[in-house]
Structure formats: C-alpha cells, structure tokens
Design an enzyme around this catalytic site. Structure first.
Site, PDB file in Angstrom:
ATOM      1  N   HIS A  12       0.820  -1.221   0.000  1.00 55.33           N
ATOM      2  CA  HIS A  12       0.000   0.000   0.000  1.00 55.33           C
ATOM      3  C   HIS A  12       0.854   1.273   0.000  1.00 55.33           C
ATOM      4  CE1 HIS A  12      -0.026  -0.732   4.617  1.00 55.33           C
ATOM      5  NE2 HIS A  12       1.000   0.012   4.282  1.00 55.33           N
ATOM      6  N   HIS A  59      -0.697   4.476   9.985  1.00 59.27           N
ATOM      7  CA  HIS A  59       0.697   4.955  10.047  1.00 59.27           C
ATOM      8  C   HIS A  59       0.789   6.311  10.736  1.00 59.27           C
ATOM      9  CE1 HIS A  59       0.294   2.387   6.466  1.00 59.27           C
ATOM     10  NE2 HIS A  59       1.571   2.128   6.533  1.00 59.27           N
ATOM     11  N   HIS A 195      10.384  -4.426   3.740  1.00 58.55           N
ATOM     12  CA  HIS A 195      10.948  -3.083   3.591  1.00 58.55           C
ATOM     13  C   HIS A 195      11.354  -2.525   4.940  1.00 58.55           C
ATOM     14  CE1 HIS A 195       6.702  -2.151   4.440  1.00 58.55           C
ATOM     15  NE2 HIS A 195       6.936  -0.866   4.508  1.00 58.55           N
ATOM     16  N   GLU A 242       4.347  -5.423   8.552  1.00 60.76           N
ATOM     17  CA  GLU A 242       2.990  -5.295   7.991  1.00 60.76           C
ATOM     18  C   GLU A 242       2.480  -6.615   7.417  1.00 60.76           C
ATOM     19  OE1 GLU A 242       3.125  -0.591   6.721  1.00 60.76           O
ATOM     20  OE2 GLU A 242       3.449  -2.075   5.162  1.00 60.76           O
TER      21      GLU A 242
HETATM   22 FE   FE2 Z   1       2.675   0.740   5.316  1.00 56.38          FE
END
Ligand code: FE2
Lengths: 281, 119
Positions: A12, A59, A195, A242
């Site tokens: 996303h 976030h 990531h 995530e």
């Molecule tokens: Fe994210």
C-alpha cells in the site's frame, strides 16, 4: 448468511497513490507493478462483493501513541481519508456498513478477541491505496462495496504475534459468516512485503523471505506462525512487519483456498511489492 | 524461531531500532510534534518558526539539535518513529529515498541503485 468470497493482498505504498493519480500504468518503472492487477480487476468484476473488509495498519493518522489499540475496527457509516502531512488528495467518503461492523464486534468479543471499536476513524494510505488499486476511481466506482476498516498496530512494539494475527482472521471469519443477511464479502490484507525505512539498514529488501511467505500463506499458513516477531523484523525489515495484515486476512478465508493470481516486484519505492488473490472454496 | 520476551527485547538487529515502550516514551514529544504535522496549519507554523514550535512541544535539546541538523539517525536515537518523522520529512519535501540516503551515507541516486540491486 454472509459469505466470504476470497481475499486480496497488496502493498500500500504511498507512491502508488501518486502513480495512479498520474496514470503511470505503462511507465517502465511502474508497469511490472501494475501488471499484477488486471486479473484482480476481472475477479472483482465477476464476483462484485457487497462488502470489503480492509485490514491495514494505520501509520499515524487515525491513531497516535497516546492511545494505541492493537486491533481496531471501524463501526461507522462512512470513512474518510485526511491529509497525512505530505498532500495526498482527500477523497469523498467510503460508505461503511455499521451493522456488519457491530455484528463482527459482538461476535469477536464473545470469542475473546477484545478489540477497539471506532465510530470515527480517519483512514490513511494503508486503506485508501489498495481501494484505488482494486476499484479504480474509488470511492466512485460502480462496483465499490461498502467498507469496514480494521487496523492493527505495527507502529510500536509489542506488535501481535503471527499466530495471533492468523487467529484474529479466524475469529473474524466466524463473525462475518454468522451475519444473518445474504452478503458477499472480500477481505483485504494490505502492507508489506519486506521493507525498512529507518536506520542504517534502511533500504533492506529480502526477496527470499518474501517468496517464502508467498509460497506458504495460501496452503500452509500455520507454518508461518512459527516466525517470531523479532525474526519478522530481522527478515522482513522493520516495516515489513505489515505482513501481519496478510496473516489476518488469511485467517478469515478458511482452510481451502485457490490462488488466482500472484505478483511480486522489487523495488517499488523501498519495498518488495506483493499482490495475491486467493479465492475461497 | 522462538518468540520469548527475552528474544523480543534483546535481539540485536544491526542498523535497526526496535521502537518499543522505552523508545515510545523517550520520543513521545518529538513524535507528538510530528503527528501535529498532519494538519497544514501546523506545518506552516513550524516552517514560520521552527524553534518556537519545537519549544511548544517541549522537545529536548538533543531532539531539537537532531532536527536543526536534519540528522535522521539522531532523531531515531532520540525516540523518533519513522512513521511520524515521515511527516516532518514531508515538510522538507524529502522522499523516502532521500531519507534512506541520508541515513545510509548514500546519495539519493546511490540509494535507489541499492534498492534495485536487491531485485
Ligand atoms: Fe505501510
């Protein structure tokens, strides 16, 4: 009774929102990413689910560190995104389904999942970007389902275990399937894959681990519950946690699923970008 | 593969800060300031007078110095969480690749090449 048709996962990344806005579908950088979506679009067009349960991680828009729910569920009639600090466009509201929300809350708390209900929940890119990817023009798409956001904490440790995430999905499934109306439901798990944005290890991506997750999530998700949380940070990167959203989605799909399509591409922004569509038996 | 409390709290992952309760308390005011940047008015107020804005949020001297010198690793060391710091980075129009470069001693181009090298 309500029925779960399948689950779709996607990264996303905020940059995707910009790429969509600028229609960079055939741009050489973006094409390998956007090529992952036509089969998803075709499936959605054919199935036309009535409700989308969008499992994402906030976030720093809907929640701050003052009060940080581990699992939160929207219980409103509509959801809006807001300015997150870098100027992504504010869209019209996504229609909700508060009746199903409260049914799920009743069911899950009875099932000993003590979740936080939210009558106001500004939704961030983790919720919005996948909607734009799957329902182009969202929320203004003729097939746009009613939406229910579910957010899990990956901002601050301790985060939930992978087992808890999978179990959450299983409890969510019970909640959905016991809803007395004939609704069809699709469940999204957004975020990931590997990531890391912060620290000297920023930029870390791990193809091997992402492929391990992709290869096991459909038919062997229990195997993935053996991954410890610190191991997840180590192998998926600090923000690759995530992946928990994918586990939550997977739990909601039941034992038997068919993989309809899968895509994986490095890098989109700082991320190993993954997409997966699983159809329920 | 074991997930004990010890493991969770004491594993050392080079170049990685585990943002746990301890860091969340250390960085609370810094992150709270960055959270305020969700609103355009607050971003403007910061740009107008960063020192006053940082003082209003009771940042420590170390946190202020990290911001004055655009030292992202120092911001993290002082309890900053990257999701909130990203909103500060937005004020300076830094992309996540710029931020990655700044933290790893690379130019933005070098950082992008590093990302690509992992394909
Ligand atoms: Fe994210």
């Amino acid at each position: 009774m309500a029925k779960i048709l399948g689950g779709i996962t996607t990264s996303h990344i905020p940059a995707v929102g910009n790429a969509i806005q600028n229609e960079l579908y055939d741009d050489p950088y973006w094409k390998p990413f956007f090529d992952g979506y036509p089969k998803v679009h075709a499936w959605i067009k054919e199935k036309k689910p009535d409700v989308v349960i969008n499992i994402y991680n906030d976030h720093g828009l809907g929640f701050f560190l003052d009060q940080m729910p581990t699992f939160a569920i929207g219980a409103a009639n509509e959801y809006k995104n807001e300015d997150e600090g870098w100027g992504l466009p504010e869209l019209d509201a996504f229609p909700g389904h508060s009746e199903l929300s409260w049914h799920i809350i009743e069911s899950m708390v009875a099932d000993e999942f003590d979740i936080t209900s939210c009558q106001e929940l500004p939704v961030d890119h983790g919720f919005v970007v996948p909607m734009q990817l799957f329902w182009p023009g969202a929320p203004h798409n003729a097939d746009m389902p009613r939406a229910i956001p579910i957010s899990a904490n990956t901002v601050q440790h301790p985060i939930p275990t992978l087992k808890r995430a999978l179990d959450f999905g299983k409890a969510l499934r019970k909640g959905i399937e016991s809803f007395p109306e004939d609704l069809t439901v699709v469940v999204l798990g957004t975020g990931g894959l590997s990531h890391q944005l912060d620290g000297e290890r920023a930029g870390f991506i791990n193809r091997e681990f992402d492929e391990y997750c992709l290869n096991n999530i459909a038919h062997n998700p229990e195997e993935l519950t053996k991954i410890g949380r610190m191991e997840l940070v180590e192998k998926a990167g600090a923000q690759g946690t995530e992946f928990l959203m994918w586990m939550m989605m997977r739990g909601a799909l039941g034992d038997n699923v068919t993989e309809i399509t899968r895509n994986y591409h490095i890098p989109i922004s700082n991320t190993g970008a993954g997409t997966l569509l699983l159809e329920c038996a | 593969m074991h997930d004990s409390m010890d493991h969770d709290y004491h594993i050392d992952i080079p170049g990685t800060t585990i943002f746990d309760g301890k860091m969340a308390m250390k960085g609370y005011n810094l992150n709270k300031m960055c959270y305020s940047f969700n609103k355009a008015d607050n971003r403007d107020a910061f740009k107008e007078d960063p020192e006053a804005y940082m003082s209003e949020y009771k940042l420590t001297e170390a946190q202020k110095e990290a911001i004055r010198s655009s030292n992202i690793l120092a911001m993290i060391e002082e309890g900053g969480n990257i999701y909130y710091l990203a909103k500060l980075a937005g004020i300076f129009k830094l992309s996540v690749q710029d931020v990655g470069g700044l933290q790893t001693g690379r130019t933005t181009e070098e950082f992008k090449e590093y990302l690509l090298s992992q394909a």
